[in-house]
Design an enzyme around this catalytic site. Sequence first.
Site, PDB file in Angstrom:
ATOM      1  N   GLY A 182      48.083  40.667  29.292  1.00  0.00           N
ATOM      2  CA  GLY A 182      48.863  41.768  29.854  1.00  0.00           C
ATOM      3  C   GLY A 182      48.873  41.709  31.366  1.00  0.00           C
ATOM      4  O   GLY A 182      48.482  40.703  31.957  1.00  0.00           O
ATOM      5  N   ASN A 183      49.337  42.763  32.000  1.00  0.00           N
ATOM      6  CA  ASN A 183      49.291  42.840  33.455  1.00  0.00           C
ATOM      7  C   ASN A 183      49.051  44.292  33.868  1.00  0.00           C
ATOM      8  O   ASN A 183      49.031  45.191  33.027  1.00  0.00           O
ATOM      9  CB  ASN A 183      50.562  42.253  34.083  1.00  0.00           C
ATOM     10  CG  ASN A 183      51.792  43.061  33.739  1.00  0.00           C
ATOM     11  OD1 ASN A 183      51.965  44.179  34.211  1.00  0.00           O
ATOM     12  ND2 ASN A 183      52.652  42.511  32.886  1.00  0.00           N
TER      13      ASN A 183
END
Length: 217
Positions: A28-29
């Site tokens: 993810g980020n």
Amino acid sequence: MSESLAGKRIIVSAGPTYEDLDPVRFIGNRSSGKMGFAIATAAAQRDANVVLIAGPVPLPTPAAVTRIDVRSAAQMREAVLAALPADLYIGAAAVADYTPRQVSGSKIKKSGETLTLELVRTPDILAEVASHPMRPRLVVGFAAETENVATHARDKLDRKQLDMIAANQVGIAGSGFESDDNALTVYWSDGERALGPASKKQIASELLDLITERLRR
Ligand code: CTP
């Protein structure tokens, strides 16, 4: 007094995407979704018909906004394309550029000292919307840059055939992903304007002013 966007259909994408590796892990980020949610909120307050395609974020749904929750880049692409036609697309999501080639159906067990993941490119949703037969009148992208902001942003504006791009310099305090404040420079073919530093709410409102000006041309 802000100008009305009544009768306009606006698609906003916001937040990160999560690319699953196995049933318990993902890539993810750190996108919080706050900028995209602020834009959706401001557009709905101007009476636009807003569809918000949201990655996994714990933010409340803005009043009078149709929200579609997605997880991966592939799901976000599908939801955005299904929401067309529209007058305006604002791609504020931090879409993963790469996703695992394979998603394991069971939890990946540790074995060797190193583990190599093979990632493949995700489709560029923004570029696809901009070249779509049902292309919205205005397509606005975002860019997060650490250096040479103007050069990189203008390159993306041309390459992805956008009408506008809002660039923020990441890595400086008081702006970017998790902050409630932001500072952006918006570029279009024959102009640019700096917005902020200010609250994301204020920046969203100023960005919509710029967009409304463009829609009138
Ligand atoms: N974007 C998208 N689909 C992707 C990747 C990005 O729609 N698969 C959109 C984002 O929503 C944002 C803009 O593209 O509006 C951000 O572009 P960015 O990922 O920074 O640009 P790249 O061309 O991938 O450049 P680089 O990673 O080299 O900075």
